[in-house]
Design a protein around this motif. Structure first.
Motif, mmCIF file in Angstrom:
data_model
loop_
_atom_site.group_PDB
_atom_site.id
_atom_site.type_symbol
_atom_site.label_atom_id
_atom_site.label_comp_id
_atom_site.label_asym_id
_atom_site.label_seq_id
_atom_site.Cartn_x
_atom_site.Cartn_y
_atom_site.Cartn_z
ATOM 1 N N THR A 123 0.809 -1.194 0.081
ATOM 2 C CA THR A 123 0.005 0.067 -0.141
ATOM 3 C C THR A 123 1.023 1.172 0.059
ATOM 4 N N LEU A 124 1.920 1.252 0.862
ATOM 5 C CA LEU A 124 2.897 2.413 0.754
ATOM 6 C C LEU A 124 3.491 2.406 -0.608
ATOM 7 N N LEU A 125 3.972 1.477 -1.412
ATOM 8 C CA LEU A 125 4.541 1.736 -2.503
ATOM 9 C C LEU A 125 3.340 2.316 -3.839
ATOM 10 N N GLN A 126 2.262 1.624 -3.578
ATOM 11 C CA GLN A 126 1.170 2.274 -4.381
ATOM 12 C C GLN A 126 0.904 3.860 -4.076
ATOM 13 N N ASN A 127 1.329 4.228 -2.917
ATOM 14 C CA ASN A 127 1.129 5.473 -2.888
ATOM 15 C C ASN A 127 2.552 6.412 -2.921
ATOM 16 N N GLY A 128 3.491 5.827 -3.653
ATOM 17 C CA GLY A 128 4.680 6.364 -3.660
ATOM 18 C C GLY A 128 5.622 6.607 -2.363
ATOM 19 N N VAL A 129 5.247 6.022 -1.348
ATOM 20 C CA VAL A 129 6.108 5.931 -0.028
ATOM 21 C C VAL A 129 7.027 4.971 -0.143
ATOM 22 N N THR A 130 8.084 5.199 0.026
ATOM 23 C CA THR A 130 9.334 4.189 -0.456
ATOM 24 C C THR A 130 10.117 3.794 0.923
ATOM 25 N N SER A 131 9.858 4.564 2.078
ATOM 26 C CA SER A 131 10.512 4.383 3.268
ATOM 27 C C SER A 131 9.439 4.721 4.493
ATOM 28 N N ASN A 402 3.821 27.301 -13.924
ATOM 29 C CA ASN A 402 5.004 27.191 -13.147
ATOM 30 C C ASN A 402 4.840 25.843 -12.410
ATOM 31 N N ILE A 403 6.005 25.222 -12.242
ATOM 32 C CA ILE A 403 5.771 23.910 -11.471
ATOM 33 C C ILE A 403 5.053 23.782 -10.284
ATOM 34 N N TRP A 404 5.150 24.933 -9.377
ATOM 35 C CA TRP A 404 4.582 24.788 -8.033
ATOM 36 C C TRP A 404 2.893 24.862 -8.283
ATOM 37 N N ASP A 405 2.325 25.761 -9.275
ATOM 38 C CA ASP A 405 1.053 25.630 -9.268
ATOM 39 C C ASP A 405 0.430 24.385 -10.205
ATOM 40 N N THR A 406 1.491 23.943 -10.837
ATOM 41 C CA THR A 406 1.133 22.342 -11.426
ATOM 42 C C THR A 406 1.330 21.356 -10.395
ATOM 43 N N LEU A 407 2.003 21.487 -9.464
ATOM 44 C CA LEU A 407 2.168 20.327 -8.386
ATOM 45 C C LEU A 407 1.049 20.434 -7.330
ATOM 46 N N PHE A 408 0.797 21.672 -6.822
ATOM 47 C CA PHE A 408 0.039 22.094 -5.658
ATOM 48 C C PHE A 408 -1.389 21.182 -6.041
ATOM 49 N N PRO A 409 -2.118 21.282 -7.170
ATOM 50 C CA PRO A 409 -3.368 20.434 -7.039
ATOM 51 C C PRO A 409 -3.064 18.713 -6.826
ATOM 52 N N THR A 410 -2.060 18.428 -7.258
ATOM 53 C CA THR A 410 -1.573 16.971 -6.855
ATOM 54 C C THR A 410 -1.615 16.873 -5.332
ATOM 55 N N ILE A 411 -0.607 17.740 -4.698
ATOM 56 C CA ILE A 411 -0.382 17.505 -3.390
ATOM 57 C C ILE A 411 -1.870 17.633 -2.695
ATOM 58 N N MET A 412 -2.953 18.553 -3.065
ATOM 59 C CA MET A 412 -4.076 18.775 -2.300
ATOM 60 C C MET A 412 -5.018 17.685 -2.600
ATOM 61 N N MET A 413 -4.985 17.305 -3.768
ATOM 62 C CA MET A 413 -6.270 16.225 -4.261
ATOM 63 C C MET A 413 -5.857 14.991 -4.854
ATOM 64 N N GLY A 414 -4.488 14.720 -5.115
ATOM 65 C CA GLY A 414 -4.103 13.506 -5.461
ATOM 66 C C GLY A 414 -4.209 12.313 -4.485
ATOM 67 N N ASN A 415 -4.079 11.055 -5.397
ATOM 68 C CA ASN A 415 -4.055 9.824 -4.562
ATOM 69 C C ASN A 415 -3.241 9.036 -5.360
ATOM 70 N N GLU A 416 -3.596 7.448 -5.234
ATOM 71 C CA GLU A 416 -2.329 6.641 -5.702
ATOM 72 C C GLU A 416 -2.460 6.666 -7.260
ATOM 73 N N LYS A 417 -3.770 7.204 -7.575
ATOM 74 C CA LYS A 417 -3.746 7.447 -9.265
ATOM 75 C C LYS A 417 -2.635 8.318 -9.799
ATOM 76 N N ALA A 418 -1.995 9.327 -9.071
ATOM 77 C CA ALA A 418 -0.989 10.032 -9.480
ATOM 78 C C ALA A 418 0.357 9.430 -9.598
ATOM 79 N N ILE A 419 0.377 8.215 -8.841
ATOM 80 C CA ILE A 419 1.755 7.515 -9.060
ATOM 81 C C ILE A 419 1.754 6.593 -10.064
ATOM 82 N N LYS A 420 2.783 7.119 -11.042
ATOM 83 C CA LYS A 420 2.569 6.473 -12.254
ATOM 84 C C LYS A 420 3.622 5.328 -12.067
ATOM 85 N N ASP A 421 4.929 5.454 -11.577
ATOM 86 C CA ASP A 421 5.885 4.407 -11.320
ATOM 87 C C ASP A 421 6.584 4.711 -10.046
ATOM 88 N N VAL A 422 7.087 3.527 -9.390
ATOM 89 C CA VAL A 422 7.848 3.492 -8.228
ATOM 90 C C VAL A 422 9.321 2.769 -8.644
#
Ligand code: GUN
Ligand code: ZN
Length: 435
Positions: A123-131, A402-422
């Motif tokens: 489940t961690l890996l699905q969520n991009g958590v590697t440690s 810019n990258i911050w405005d592009t990344l922020f919606p994923t930080i606020m609303m993203g889930n494991e769907k945003a994790i393409k590969d680990v």
């Protein structure tokens, strides 16, 4: 023969702490970059075209518009609480007694522990958590289960037997002696074995006698390069209870201090309601405060003043506190940290949130030269993020320049769907979206 590969895409790493430097100076963003990986380590990084010409015969994985970052890190979790996550309606002590302890009693069964540990790490890996740094239960089997599962997946994790010798059901109690002996044996078996390391883990002051805390303090002196993880000042009822159980201590922190359980390699979960004196004493030794915002809201514990702590120079980690925390996702945790911080009067910048979940967390674990960033020689735990993973995120991200405005919606609303590969130690692992 060495195993070599190049990962190409947008890349995001950090040169400095964005709480101390301007966001632009602190970050290392390349809109068309890449990483050269040799035998699990980052051997080079830079522009796509430079890497392709420097290493012409090396296979490459082209992530194009995906964002490559270091794998996310969770600095405080309880893997045995995986199956009771999102349990309704209780505050800390009642929640422990009603949901947590009955579940933790099952971990003397090695098969049950194996199944939960495997499911948790996947489940961690699905969520991009590697440690992760996880508490186990009092059963040594629960520690063996998660370390073996992590070893099978190549993950760098920290874990330890949760020690308790009072105020829990009889099936969950050890003794000062057995807590010391079991922990010592587990250190011999697992500490610094490959990517694994051990954290001495007294649960918290209310579930340990003075004798047990003293035994674990002695153990830490014998193994000073182990981390020590515990809980501190999470809820007001808990703090009053500690006052009753340790009437000779002037405050909660002194309980740990007097048994040599305060130190630079100490991870103190929550730390919401600390006095100025307690804060000063933690900062003096550079102890780590671990902010668990989803848990603090779910269990109703309070608002951790992250920005004040960072400004005052604390090393502060960010964590799920699964299953007191109601999500395994570090995006959800970053979002909650943002929201809690808003209530405290400070808007955390996306670079600060992402730094906390990667470099800051590695620093909290004393692993900043090993994981959490893109630097030559560091271990290649890498995630590829889809910054347009849902329609709602996508329509917002597309309005950005810019990258911050592009990344922020994923930080606020993203889930494991945003994790393409680990990628774990330079090897791609199978996740939700990977092909
Ligand atoms: N304090 C002592 N044990 C725990 C636990 O398992 N979760 C949380 N959130 N707080 C604790
Ligand atoms: Zn916890």
């Amino acid at each position: 023969m060495s195993d070599k590969k190049i990962l190409l895409g947008q890349t995001l790493g950090f040169k400095a702490d964005p709480f101390e430097e301007s966001f632009d100076n602190a970050t290392d963003y390349n809109s068309d970059g890449g990483l050269y990986i040799v035998d699990g380590l980052i051997a080079d990084l830079g522009d796509r075209s430079d890497l392709l010409s420097r290493y012409p015969d090396v296979p490459n994985f082209d992530y194009k518009d995906y964002l490559l970052t270091a794998g996310l890190i969770d600095t405080h979790a309880h893997y045995p609480q995986t199956r009771i996550i999102a349990s309704w309606g209780a505050r800390l002590i009642e929640w422990l007694n009603t949901y947590t302890f009955p579940e933790e009693e099952k971990f003397g069964d090695r098969e049950y522990a194996n199944q939960t540990a495997g499911f948790y790490l996947d489940t961690l890996l699905q969520n991009g958590v590697t440690s992760t740094s996880s508490f186990c239960t009092i059963h040594p089997e629960s520690v063996d289960a998660i370390f073996e599962s992590a070893e099978q997946r190549g993950m760098r994790i920290i874990a330890g037997k949760t020690c308790m010798d009072r105020n829990a059901p009889p099936g969950l109690l050890d003794t000062p002696r057995s807590a010391y002996d079991d922990s010592r044996e587990l250190i011999a078996r697992w500490h610094e074995k490959g990517r694994l390391s051990y954290a001495i883990s007294p649960r918290f002051a209310p579930t340990s006698t003075a004798e047990q805390l003293e035994a674990l303090g002695s153990l830490w002196k014998e193994y000073p390069n182990c981390l020590m993880q515990t809980h501190l000042s999470e809820q007001l009822e808990e703090i009053s209870w500690v006052g009753e159980l340790f009437p000779d201590s002037k405050d909660y922190l002194e309980v740990y201090e007097q048994f040599s359980l305060l130190g630079e390699r100490g991870l103190y979960g929550h730390g919401i309601h600390l006095s100025d004196s307690e804060l000063d004493r933690i900062r003096e030794v550079d102890g780590r405060l671990i902010h668990c915002p989803t848990s603090n809201m779910f269990i109703g514990s309070g608002l951790f003043r992250l920005c004040e702590r960072k400004t005052a120079g604390f090393n502060t980690g960010l964590a799920t506190d699964t299953g007191g925390g109601s999500s395994f996702s570090m995006f959800r945790v970053m979002a909650a940290a943002y929201e809690v911080s808003q209530l405290c009067g400070y808007s955390l910048h996306p670079s600060q949130l992402y730094w906390l979940a990667t470099v800051g967390n590695a620093k909290s674990l004393h692993l900043e030269n090993t994981i959490g960033n893109f630097q030559i020689g560091m271990e290649a735990d890498i995630i590829a993020l889809d910054l347009y993973s849902t329609e709602v995120i996508s329509q917002r991200a597309k309005c950005s320049d810019n990258i911050w405005d592009t990344l922020f919606p994923t930080i606020m609303m993203g889930n494991e769907k945003a994790i393409k590969d680990v990628w774990v130690y330079g090897e791609k692992v199978k996740t939700y979206n990977s092909s």
